[in-house]
Design a protein around this motif. Structure first.
Motif, PDB file in Angstrom:
ATOM      1  N   LEU A  45       0.848  -1.188   0.000  1.00  0.00           N
ATOM      2  CA  LEU A  45       0.000   0.000   0.000  1.00  0.00           C
ATOM      3  C   LEU A  45       0.883   1.236   0.000  1.00  0.00           C
ATOM      4  O   LEU A  45       1.710   1.417   0.886  1.00  0.00           O
ATOM      5  CB  LEU A  45      -0.910   0.009   1.235  1.00  0.00           C
ATOM      6  CG  LEU A  45      -2.282  -0.633   1.107  1.00  0.00           C
ATOM      7  CD1 LEU A  45      -3.028  -0.526   2.430  1.00  0.00           C
ATOM      8  CD2 LEU A  45      -3.106  -0.004  -0.002  1.00  0.00           C
ATOM      9  N   GLU A  46       0.681   2.107  -0.960  1.00  0.00           N
ATOM     10  CA  GLU A  46       1.475   3.321  -1.060  1.00  0.00           C
ATOM     11  C   GLU A  46       0.778   4.475  -0.356  1.00  0.00           C
ATOM     12  O   GLU A  46      -0.446   4.577  -0.349  1.00  0.00           O
ATOM     13  CB  GLU A  46       1.717   3.678  -2.526  1.00  0.00           C
ATOM     14  CG  GLU A  46       2.590   2.676  -3.274  1.00  0.00           C
ATOM     15  CD  GLU A  46       4.001   2.621  -2.714  1.00  0.00           C
ATOM     16  OE1 GLU A  46       4.500   3.659  -2.236  1.00  0.00           O
ATOM     17  OE2 GLU A  46       4.610   1.535  -2.747  1.00  0.00           O
ATOM     18  N   LEU A  47       1.583   5.333   0.245  1.00  0.00           N
ATOM     19  CA  LEU A  47       1.065   6.531   0.897  1.00  0.00           C
ATOM     20  C   LEU A  47       2.089   7.633   0.725  1.00  0.00           C
ATOM     21  O   LEU A  47       3.194   7.555   1.259  1.00  0.00           O
ATOM     22  CB  LEU A  47       0.794   6.271   2.388  1.00  0.00           C
ATOM     23  CG  LEU A  47       0.238   7.452   3.189  1.00  0.00           C
ATOM     24  CD1 LEU A  47      -1.172   7.811   2.704  1.00  0.00           C
ATOM     25  CD2 LEU A  47       0.228   7.130   4.678  1.00  0.00           C
ATOM     26  N   GLY A  48       1.723   8.658  -0.038  1.00  0.00           N
ATOM     27  CA  GLY A  48       2.638   9.754  -0.297  1.00  0.00           C
ATOM     28  C   GLY A  48       2.752  10.714   0.866  1.00  0.00           C
ATOM     29  O   GLY A  48       2.071  10.592   1.888  1.00  0.00           O
ATOM     30  N   ALA A  49       3.616  11.706   0.702  1.00  0.00           N
ATOM     31  CA  ALA A  49       3.902  12.649   1.781  1.00  0.00           C
ATOM     32  C   ALA A  49       2.681  13.470   2.175  1.00  0.00           C
ATOM     33  O   ALA A  49       2.562  13.893   3.329  1.00  0.00           O
ATOM     34  CB  ALA A  49       5.046  13.578   1.368  1.00  0.00           C
ATOM     35  N   ASP A  51      -0.614  12.475   0.900  1.00  0.00           N
ATOM     36  CA  ASP A  51      -1.802  11.729   0.484  1.00  0.00           C
ATOM     37  C   ASP A  51      -2.802  11.625   1.628  1.00  0.00           C
ATOM     38  O   ASP A  51      -2.430  11.486   2.794  1.00  0.00           O
ATOM     39  CB  ASP A  51      -1.423  10.319   0.040  1.00  0.00           C
ATOM     40  CG  ASP A  51      -0.766  10.293  -1.323  1.00  0.00           C
ATOM     41  OD1 ASP A  51      -0.775  11.338  -2.008  1.00  0.00           O
ATOM     42  OD2 ASP A  51      -0.240   9.229  -1.698  1.00  0.00           O
ATOM     43  N   TRP A  52      -4.065  11.643   1.263  1.00  0.00           N
ATOM     44  CA  TRP A  52      -5.127  11.378   2.220  1.00  0.00           C
ATOM     45  C   TRP A  52      -5.204   9.882   2.487  1.00  0.00           C
ATOM     46  O   TRP A  52      -4.970   9.080   1.593  1.00  0.00           O
ATOM     47  CB  TRP A  52      -6.468  11.866   1.674  1.00  0.00           C
ATOM     48  CG  TRP A  52      -6.527  13.323   1.376  1.00  0.00           C
ATOM     49  CD1 TRP A  52      -5.828  14.323   1.976  1.00  0.00           C
ATOM     50  CD2 TRP A  52      -7.343  13.952   0.379  1.00  0.00           C
ATOM     51  NE1 TRP A  52      -6.153  15.540   1.433  1.00  0.00           N
ATOM     52  CE2 TRP A  52      -7.084  15.337   0.445  1.00  0.00           C
ATOM     53  CE3 TRP A  52      -8.262  13.466  -0.554  1.00  0.00           C
ATOM     54  CZ2 TRP A  52      -7.733  16.250  -0.380  1.00  0.00           C
ATOM     55  CZ3 TRP A  52      -8.898  14.386  -1.382  1.00  0.00           C
ATOM     56  CH2 TRP A  52      -8.644  15.759  -1.292  1.00  0.00           C
ATOM     57  N   LEU A  53      -5.555   9.520   3.698  1.00  0.00           N
ATOM     58  CA  LEU A  53      -5.720   8.108   4.026  1.00  0.00           C
ATOM     59  C   LEU A  53      -7.109   7.629   3.629  1.00  0.00           C
ATOM     60  O   LEU A  53      -8.106   8.312   3.875  1.00  0.00           O
ATOM     61  CB  LEU A  53      -5.509   7.864   5.524  1.00  0.00           C
ATOM     62  CG  LEU A  53      -4.073   7.502   5.941  1.00  0.00           C
ATOM     63  CD1 LEU A  53      -3.129   8.676   5.712  1.00  0.00           C
ATOM     64  CD2 LEU A  53      -4.038   7.065   7.392  1.00  0.00           C
ATOM     65  N   SER A  54      -7.169   6.449   3.032  1.00  0.00           N
ATOM     66  CA  SER A  54      -8.443   5.820   2.701  1.00  0.00           C
ATOM     67  C   SER A  54      -8.779   4.795   3.776  1.00  0.00           C
ATOM     68  O   SER A  54      -7.975   4.508   4.678  1.00  0.00           O
ATOM     69  CB  SER A  54      -8.352   5.125   1.341  1.00  0.00           C
ATOM     70  OG  SER A  54      -7.504   3.988   1.436  1.00  0.00           O
ATOM     71  N   ASP A  55      -9.971   4.208   3.683  1.00  0.00           N
ATOM     72  CA  ASP A  55     -10.347   3.147   4.616  1.00  0.00           C
ATOM     73  C   ASP A  55      -9.389   1.965   4.503  1.00  0.00           C
ATOM     74  O   ASP A  55      -9.136   1.262   5.484  1.00  0.00           O
ATOM     75  CB  ASP A  55     -11.790   2.699   4.393  1.00  0.00           C
ATOM     76  CG  ASP A  55     -12.055   2.309   2.955  1.00  0.00           C
ATOM     77  OD1 ASP A  55     -11.915   1.119   2.637  1.00  0.00           O
ATOM     78  OD2 ASP A  55     -12.390   3.200   2.150  1.00  0.00           O
ATOM     79  N   GLU A  56      -8.821   1.731   3.310  1.00  0.00           N
ATOM     80  CA  GLU A  56      -7.883   0.622   3.138  1.00  0.00           C
ATOM     81  C   GLU A  56      -6.605   0.832   3.943  1.00  0.00           C
ATOM     82  O   GLU A  56      -6.062  -0.113   4.523  1.00  0.00           O
ATOM     83  CB  GLU A  56      -7.554   0.429   1.658  1.00  0.00           C
ATOM     84  CG  GLU A  56      -8.703  -0.118   0.833  1.00  0.00           C
ATOM     85  CD  GLU A  56      -8.306  -0.350  -0.608  1.00  0.00           C
ATOM     86  OE1 GLU A  56      -7.259   0.210  -1.021  1.00  0.00           O
ATOM     87  OE2 GLU A  56      -9.013  -1.082  -1.304  1.00  0.00           O
ATOM     88  N   HIS A  57      -6.088   2.064   3.965  1.00  0.00           N
ATOM     89  CA  HIS A  57      -4.898   2.344   4.754  1.00  0.00           C
ATOM     90  C   HIS A  57      -5.162   2.072   6.234  1.00  0.00           C
ATOM     91  O   HIS A  57      -4.338   1.462   6.928  1.00  0.00           O
ATOM     92  CB  HIS A  57      -4.468   3.805   4.577  1.00  0.00           C
ATOM     93  CG  HIS A  57      -3.971   4.149   3.217  1.00  0.00           C
ATOM     94  ND1 HIS A  57      -4.697   4.923   2.339  1.00  0.00           N
ATOM     95  CD2 HIS A  57      -2.819   3.830   2.568  1.00  0.00           C
ATOM     96  CE1 HIS A  57      -4.015   5.076   1.221  1.00  0.00           C
ATOM     97  NE2 HIS A  57      -2.877   4.421   1.328  1.00  0.00           N
ATOM     98  N   ILE A  58      -6.314   2.544   6.726  1.00  0.00           N
ATOM     99  CA  ILE A  58      -6.631   2.377   8.145  1.00  0.00           C
ATOM    100  C   ILE A  58      -6.822   0.901   8.480  1.00  0.00           C
ATOM    101  O   ILE A  58      -6.284   0.395   9.474  1.00  0.00           O
ATOM    102  CB  ILE A  58      -7.868   3.208   8.514  1.00  0.00           C
ATOM    103  CG1 ILE A  58      -7.521   4.704   8.439  1.00  0.00           C
ATOM    104  CG2 ILE A  58      -8.386   2.846   9.907  1.00  0.00           C
ATOM    105  CD1 ILE A  58      -8.687   5.640   8.712  1.00  0.00           C
ATOM    106  N   LEU A 233       3.110   0.270   5.994  1.00  0.00           N
ATOM    107  CA  LEU A 233       2.192  -0.117   4.928  1.00  0.00           C
ATOM    108  C   LEU A 233       2.915  -0.647   3.708  1.00  0.00           C
ATOM    109  O   LEU A 233       2.345  -1.411   2.919  1.00  0.00           O
ATOM    110  CB  LEU A 233       1.313   1.082   4.532  1.00  0.00           C
ATOM    111  CG  LEU A 233       0.354   1.608   5.588  1.00  0.00           C
ATOM    112  CD1 LEU A 233      -0.373   2.836   5.063  1.00  0.00           C
ATOM    113  CD2 LEU A 233      -0.628   0.541   6.027  1.00  0.00           C
ATOM    114  N   ARG A 234       4.158  -0.268   3.549  1.00  0.00           N
ATOM    115  CA  ARG A 234       4.921  -0.666   2.364  1.00  0.00           C
ATOM    116  C   ARG A 234       5.436  -2.097   2.484  1.00  0.00           C
ATOM    117  O   ARG A 234       5.725  -2.746   1.479  1.00  0.00           O
ATOM    118  CB  ARG A 234       6.090   0.295   2.168  1.00  0.00           C
ATOM    119  CG  ARG A 234       6.770   0.209   0.809  1.00  0.00           C
ATOM    120  CD  ARG A 234       7.859   1.261   0.686  1.00  0.00           C
ATOM    121  NE  ARG A 234       7.314   2.609   0.665  1.00  0.00           N
ATOM    122  CZ  ARG A 234       7.620   3.552   1.549  1.00  0.00           C
ATOM    123  NH1 ARG A 234       8.464   3.295   2.526  1.00  0.00           N
ATOM    124  NH2 ARG A 234       7.099   4.760   1.454  1.00  0.00           N
ATOM    125  N   CYS A 235       5.568  -2.598   3.696  1.00  0.00           N
ATOM    126  CA  CYS A 235       6.138  -3.942   3.913  1.00  0.00           C
ATOM    127  C   CYS A 235       5.239  -5.034   3.380  1.00  0.00           C
ATOM    128  O   CYS A 235       4.039  -4.915   3.390  1.00  0.00           O
ATOM    129  CB  CYS A 235       6.381  -4.167   5.399  1.00  0.00           C
ATOM    130  SG  CYS A 235       7.640  -3.059   6.086  1.00  0.00           S
TER     131      CYS A 235
END
Length: 235
Positions: A45-49, A51-58, A233-235
């Motif tokens: 899962l990618e997350l930029g500097a 970026d807004w968090l989506s439900d998937e990130h949480i 999230l990147r792992c």
């Protein structure tokens, strides 16, 4: 540095959702939350500097946290529920009474049918199902302490204080818990509210492991770490 938005309307943190589950898939999804780990994956899962968090990130970071708890503190893990944002939003807050009741029972009971859930962590969003133009603009966190089953308390942590008061109050009401406002560090930009939810959850879990009372668990000294979340999230 990023200038703060001048109005709450401009605080455009991501709290967007996919379409609601069908009743069949919803039951399967809720049931999965009672397993030893969430069914959500987290790899890649990618997350930029900014970026807004989506439900998937949480959901992905909640999966990692419950796995860490099961390894390091299995007793607390068995009494803690990290609730999928979609379940919190669609079923517990906006679902019918029967849908909310079914979702709640699935969450609090373990595989043996015993109510073992002392602590519920629920991401709160102002996203609307009825209005497609209100796809959500902010995340906050609700911690429900159920150790006194007859008198549960819901502590609301909001990094833009006041912004999510209404959805948090409705969610607490649906869960039969009295709402309490807890202090939390205020975000200094327009994109980190989801990081506050995740890092706030981790900070509260650490304090619960130290057997501190939730009522004393203010987060007014919380410092969030987006880089650490990106790496997890990147792992």
């Amino acid at each position: 540095m990023v200038d703060l938005p001048s109005t709450p309307h401009e605080l455009r943190d991501d709290a967007h959702y996919a379409p609601a589950f069908s009743s069949t898939s919803a039951d399967a999804h809720i049931a999965a939350l009672n397993q030893t780990a969430s069914s959500h994956g987290h790899g890649g899962l990618e997350l930029g500097a900014r970026d807004w968090l989506s439900d998937e990130h949480i959901a992905a970071d909640y999966t990692l946290l419950i796995q860490e708890l099961q390894r390091d503190n299995p007793d607390l893990a068995s009494r803690t529920r990290l609730v999928d944002p979609l379940i919190a939003h669609y079923h517990l807050r906006l679902g019918s009474e029967s849908v909310a009741a079914r979702a709640f029972q699935r969450l609090v009971h373990n595989q043996d049918g015993n109510d073992t859930a002392d602590f519920l962590f629920l991401p709160v969003s102002d996203a609307s199902v009825s209005d497609p133009n209100r796809r959500g603009s902010h995340w906050s966190l609700l911690l429900v302490d159920r150790r006194e089953r007859a008198r549960p308390a819901a502590y609301h942590y909001d990094s833009a204080v006041g912004y999510n008061d209404a959805p948090a109050a409705l969610l607490a009401q649906r869960l039969g818990a009295r709402l309490e406002l807890a202090r939390m560090t205020q975000q200094s930009n327009g994109y980190d509210c989801g990081v506050f939810v995740l890092d706030g959850t981790r900070a509260l879990v650490r304090r619960l492991a130290q057997r501190r009372r939730p009522g004393m668990l203010h987060l007014d000294s919380l410092v969030v770490d987006r880089l650490a979340l990106q790496n997890r999230l990147r792992c």
